[in-house]
Design a protein around this motif. Structure first.
Motif, short mmCIF file in Angstrom:
data_model
loop_
_atom_site.label_atom_id
_atom_site.label_comp_id
_atom_site.label_asym_id
_atom_site.label_seq_id
_atom_site.Cartn_x
_atom_site.Cartn_y
_atom_site.Cartn_z
N THR A 168 0.82 -1.21 0.00
CA THR A 168 0.00 0.00 0.00
C THR A 168 0.85 1.26 0.00
O THR A 168 0.33 2.36 -0.15
CB THR A 168 -0.90 0.02 1.25
N ILE A 196 8.31 0.88 -0.65
CA ILE A 196 9.00 -0.06 -1.53
C ILE A 196 8.01 -1.09 -2.08
O ILE A 196 8.07 -1.45 -3.26
CB ILE A 196 10.14 -0.75 -0.75
N ARG A 212 -2.92 -2.91 5.53
CA ARG A 212 -4.09 -2.58 6.37
C ARG A 212 -4.91 -1.45 5.78
O ARG A 212 -6.09 -1.33 6.05
CB ARG A 212 -3.62 -2.17 7.77
N HIS A 213 -4.27 -0.60 4.95
CA HIS A 213 -4.92 0.65 4.54
C HIS A 213 -5.57 0.54 3.16
O HIS A 213 -4.89 0.52 2.13
CB HIS A 213 -3.93 1.80 4.60
N LEU A 226 -1.38 -8.15 9.19
CA LEU A 226 -0.50 -9.31 9.40
C LEU A 226 -0.09 -9.48 10.85
O LEU A 226 0.55 -10.47 11.20
CB LEU A 226 0.74 -9.19 8.50
N ASN A 247 7.18 -8.49 1.93
CA ASN A 247 7.79 -7.16 2.05
C ASN A 247 7.33 -6.40 3.29
O ASN A 247 8.08 -5.58 3.82
CB ASN A 247 7.45 -6.35 0.78
N TYR A 275 14.85 -4.77 15.35
CA TYR A 275 14.54 -4.77 13.92
C TYR A 275 15.54 -5.63 13.16
O TYR A 275 15.17 -6.48 12.33
CB TYR A 275 14.55 -3.32 13.41
N LYS A 297 15.07 -9.14 10.80
CA LYS A 297 15.51 -9.26 9.40
C LYS A 297 16.52 -10.40 9.26
O LYS A 297 16.52 -11.11 8.26
CB LYS A 297 16.09 -7.92 8.93
N THR A 352 16.96 3.52 1.83
CA THR A 352 16.17 3.63 0.59
C THR A 352 15.13 4.74 0.71
O THR A 352 14.37 4.78 1.68
CB THR A 352 15.47 2.29 0.30
#
Ligand SMILES: NC(=O)c1ccc[n+]([C@@H]2O[C@H](COP(=O)([O-])OP(=O)(O)OC[C@H]3O[C@@H](n4cnc5c(N)ncnc54)[C@H](OP(=O)(O)O)[C@@H]3O)[C@@H](O)[C@H]2O)c1
Length: 258
Positions: free
Chosen positions: A22, A25, A45-46, A71, A99, A165, A169, A198
């Protein structure tokens, strides 16, 4: 509005599900896959963001559908998303891009409470596990497919302010290698891209900082969402048919030269 110049056919007939598409990336990945001819299921969600991405895809002549999912809700949400995505796409999903992620602002160990730890693990690790498990059997039955996970350089190097985080990953990178071994006999290739810093529309407030952060890398600039999407399109397609289990940095050389 993002445009999809020049529709192509390298992924014609493929049915893709891109989580977290949504925005950011994921939105670029979804539009890039659609540009290559895949039917793309956009999810997040959006509703509003998802509808805008689908509009972009359809306006350019591609095929896109939105399925809403949170999720963080666990197994039932992943199973429902897998079923609804296949229905929306008109058949089994044969290309999954994991993603979606909770991007956690800089935090020290003592900033992490149980709620944040649970949420990060739920969205960044548990959801890809459950969604891949939910989709793999039908993918295999339909003749195989591809999974591309979106990891991060934060999962490959230590950093004082991104331990949680980075750990999520690193888990996704590990899953990539293990799934490559486990799912190859079923015709499913699994790989990952590892974005460096990014730029997206959503993090525009930080673009100056990202430029400073990447000034001394070989590329000398931050990545763009399109840079990441190009790598995902490659790993998803037949030209990558001999590539299994890689965690490909798309980071302007950050990891190689730090
Ligand atoms: N940007 C960077 O510099 C960078 C660097 C390295 C790695 N990455 C990785 O690249 C991926 C995309 O990052 P981004 O910068 O594009 O982030 P973003 O703009 O924040 O996008 C995150 C996406 O994940 C979705 N998402 C978050 N929580 C969700 C939930 N509970 N249920 C369903 N969807 C959820 C969001 O959709 P909704 O809001 O609609 O739910 C959104 O589309 C992530 O895996 C990130 O870790 C990014």
């Amino acid at each position: 509005m993002t445009t999809i110049p020049g529709l192509r056919t390298t992924l014609a007939g493929r049915r893709a599900l891109v989580t977290g598409s949504t925005s950011g990336i994921g939105r670029s990945i979804a539009t890039a896959l659609a540009r290559e001819g895949a039917t793309v299921v956009v999810t997040g969600r959006h509703q509003e963001g998802g509808a805008a991405v689908v509009h972009t895809i359809r306006t350019a002549g591609g095929a896109g559908h939105f399925v809403r999912a949170d999720l963080a809700e666990g197994g039932r949400a992943a199973t429902r998303l897998a079923q609804e995505a296949a229905t929306a796409a008109g058949g089994p999903i044969d290309l999954l891009v994991n993603n979606a992620a909770l991007l956690i602002p800089a935090q020290s160990l003592t900033d992490v409470d149980e709620q944040l730890a649970d949420l990060a693990l739920a969205v960044n690790v548990k959801a890809p596990v459950l969604l891949t498990a939910a989709l793999a059997p039908a993918m295999a039955q339909a003749g195989g497919g591809a999974v591309v996970n979106v990891g991060s350089i934060s999962g490959a190097v230590g950093a004082a302010v991104s331990a949680l985080y980075g750990a999520t990953k690193a888990a996704l990178h590990s899953l990539t290698a293990s799934w490559a071994a486990e799912l190859a006999p079923q015709g499913i290739r699994v790989n990952a891209v590892l974005p460096g810093p990014t730029m997206t529309d959503e993090n525009a407030a930080f673009h100056d900082m990202l430029h400073k952060y990447t000034a001394t890398t070989p590329a000398g600039r931050p990545g763009t969402a399109a840079d990441i999407a190009d790598a995902v399109v490659f790993l998803a397609g037949d030209r990558a048919s001999h590539i299994h289990g890689v965690t490909l940095p798309v980071d302007g050389g950050y990891l190689a030269t730090r």
